[in-house]
Design an enzyme around this catalytic site. Structure first.
Site, PDB file in Angstrom:
ATOM      1  N   HIS A  69     -11.255  14.303 -46.865  1.00 47.09           N
ATOM      2  CA  HIS A  69     -10.532  14.970 -45.777  1.00 47.09           C
ATOM      3  C   HIS A  69     -11.291  16.189 -45.259  1.00 47.09           C
ATOM      4  O   HIS A  69     -11.934  16.912 -46.019  1.00 47.09           O
ATOM      5  CB  HIS A  69      -9.111  15.355 -46.203  1.00 47.09           C
ATOM      6  N   ASP A 186     -13.024  22.424 -50.696  1.00 48.76           N
ATOM      7  CA  ASP A 186     -11.992  21.393 -50.741  1.00 48.76           C
ATOM      8  C   ASP A 186     -11.609  21.054 -49.301  1.00 48.76           C
ATOM      9  O   ASP A 186     -10.905  21.827 -48.658  1.00 48.76           O
ATOM     10  CB  ASP A 186     -10.791  21.927 -51.527  1.00 48.76           C
ATOM     11  N   GLU A 220      -4.426  15.825 -45.272  1.00 48.46           N
ATOM     12  CA  GLU A 220      -4.343  15.769 -46.725  1.00 48.46           C
ATOM     13  C   GLU A 220      -3.668  17.005 -47.308  1.00 48.46           C
ATOM     14  O   GLU A 220      -2.884  16.898 -48.262  1.00 48.46           O
ATOM     15  CB  GLU A 220      -5.751  15.610 -47.324  1.00 48.46           C
ATOM     16  N   GLU A 221      -3.950  18.171 -46.757  1.00 49.72           N
ATOM     17  CA  GLU A 221      -3.417  19.411 -47.333  1.00 49.72           C
ATOM     18  C   GLU A 221      -1.904  19.531 -47.199  1.00 49.72           C
ATOM     19  O   GLU A 221      -1.296  20.393 -47.842  1.00 49.72           O
ATOM     20  CB  GLU A 221      -4.094  20.631 -46.710  1.00 49.72           C
ATOM     21  N   ASP A 240     -12.562  13.933 -53.570  1.00 47.57           N
ATOM     22  CA  ASP A 240     -11.982  15.253 -53.354  1.00 47.57           C
ATOM     23  C   ASP A 240     -12.500  16.170 -54.448  1.00 47.57           C
ATOM     24  O   ASP A 240     -13.134  15.721 -55.396  1.00 47.57           O
ATOM     25  CB  ASP A 240     -10.451  15.161 -53.367  1.00 47.57           C
ATOM     26  N   HIS A 320      -8.525  26.465 -53.735  1.00 48.15           N
ATOM     27  CA  HIS A 320      -7.560  27.079 -52.813  1.00 48.15           C
ATOM     28  C   HIS A 320      -7.632  28.604 -52.837  1.00 48.15           C
ATOM     29  O   HIS A 320      -6.684  29.284 -52.457  1.00 48.15           O
ATOM     30  CB  HIS A 320      -6.132  26.592 -53.093  1.00 48.15           C
TER      31      HIS A 320
END
Length: 345
Positions: A69, A186, A220-221, A240, A320
């Site tokens: 993603h 990410d 995706e998030e 990922d 994150h």
């Protein structure tokens, strides 16, 4: 071990990182993907949701799906306060303290961009006695615009409206020792690894065993990135970031093979095949379980797709947050991908 083009992957990664793409605002990143695919002679079809599907013919008509993603964490303008500060709503899951003090861009729907800084509502120790105790949550955070604004009306005159997207400054650094630190590794590092594998196929003149359909997802998030798969995909390998910390064994120099995440165990046969190939090819790897994690493969399974699925990716520290990985991890992920797409079904 399979050798892939590290400089190519890192250069592509940096271009992706420099392209703002919070979930829901990903057109520019997908266009970059389409252009890069065209350079490799690969067709890239846009999906209704705004992502892309890349198709690479294989030796057989059986289809292997890969996914990664390009959408990232970010925010949206929730409202403008009477004093000209912007209240925002998160896009994706992150801790508020991880963005305090971060520079950002507000993207208007007319194509303008305005700089700002994320602050708490009590940002100065010289003014507020309880600044250290203030809970970092949405209601206590705001964005200070780098414009001469003192009121909501001033902000509105700039063209900023509720619902405008906000992207965080990635602060990308490529270090001489191979480390890469940046927000949004990410999953842009995973995308770079997939393209490293594709370039390896082109450079070596190889044809994948099965036809590849690579799903580049853009939601995706927020949990539904690869929920919609091409119907001929019955096996999906999601690429990922590999999580690190606590009792996880992955490092920033390895490819992580995830056996289970919060959505449950991944396919036993696929995971076993990935482990065997990593061992046979001498690819540094780790096998881990992620307790607070889901992927495009999770979304595809939850959406009811009748598939088997597995998950790999480069090890990323402080996910994150202020993330870091190493060129080794991306190269090892690309090598395992190359081995997997070349192996008999």
């Amino acid at each position: 071990m399979i050798q892939t083009d590290r400089n190519y992957m890192t250069d592509l990664l940096i271009r992706l990182l420099e392209t703002p793409s919070p979930t829901g605002f990903t057109r520019q990143a997908v266009e970059l993907i389409q252009l890069e695919a065209a350079k490799l002679g690969i067709a890239a079809e846009r999906t209704a949701k705004g992502g892309a599907v890349l198709t690479i013919p294989g030796r057989t008509s059986a289809v292997l799906g890969l996914s990664a993603h390009v959408d990232t964490l970010g925010a949206m303008v929730r409202s403008v306060k009477p004093n000209g500060m912007i209240r925002f709503a998160p896009v994706g899951g992150y801790a508020m303290q991880s963005i305090e003090g971060e520079y950002c861009l507000i993207h208007t729907r007319e194509g303008k961009r305005f700089e700002g800084t994320v602050l708490s509502t009590k940002p100065s120790v010289h003014v507020f006695a309880d600044v250290r105790d203030l809970k970092r949550e949405e209601a206590n955070m705001e964005i200070r615009l780098d414009e001469d604004v003192k009121s909501e009306e001033d902000v509105r005159k700039l063209g900023i409206r509720n619902g405008d997207f906000i992207s965080w400054d990635p602060r990308t650094r490529r270090l001489p020792n191979g480390y890469i630190k940046s927000r949004h590794l990410d999953d842009k590092a995973g995308v770079a690894a997939i393209f490293g594998m594709l370039k390896w196929l082109k450079d070596t003149g190889r044809t994948p065993e099965r036809t590849l359909k690579i799903v580049i997802s853009v939601y995706e998030e927020v949990g539904h990135g690869a929920a919609d798969l091409p119907p001929d995909i019955v096996e999906l390998l999601a690429v990922d970031m590999g999580a690190m910390g606590d009792d996880l064994s992955c490092t920033e120099r390895e490819v992580s093979i995830c056996a289970k995440d919060s959505s449950g165990p991944y396919d036993y046969e696929m995971t076993g095949k990935l482990i065997r190939l990593a061992e046979q090819e001498g690819i540094p790897h780790a096998i881990d379980l992620y307790p607070y994690y889901s992927s495009d493969a999770s979304a595809a399974l939850r959406a009811g797709n009748n598939i088997r699925a597995a998950l790999i990716g480069p090890g990323v520290h402080a996910s994150h947050g202020m993330e870091r990985t190493h060129e080794d991890a991306i190269a090892n992920t690309a090598a395992l991908l190359a081995a997997y797409v070349s192996a008999p079904e």
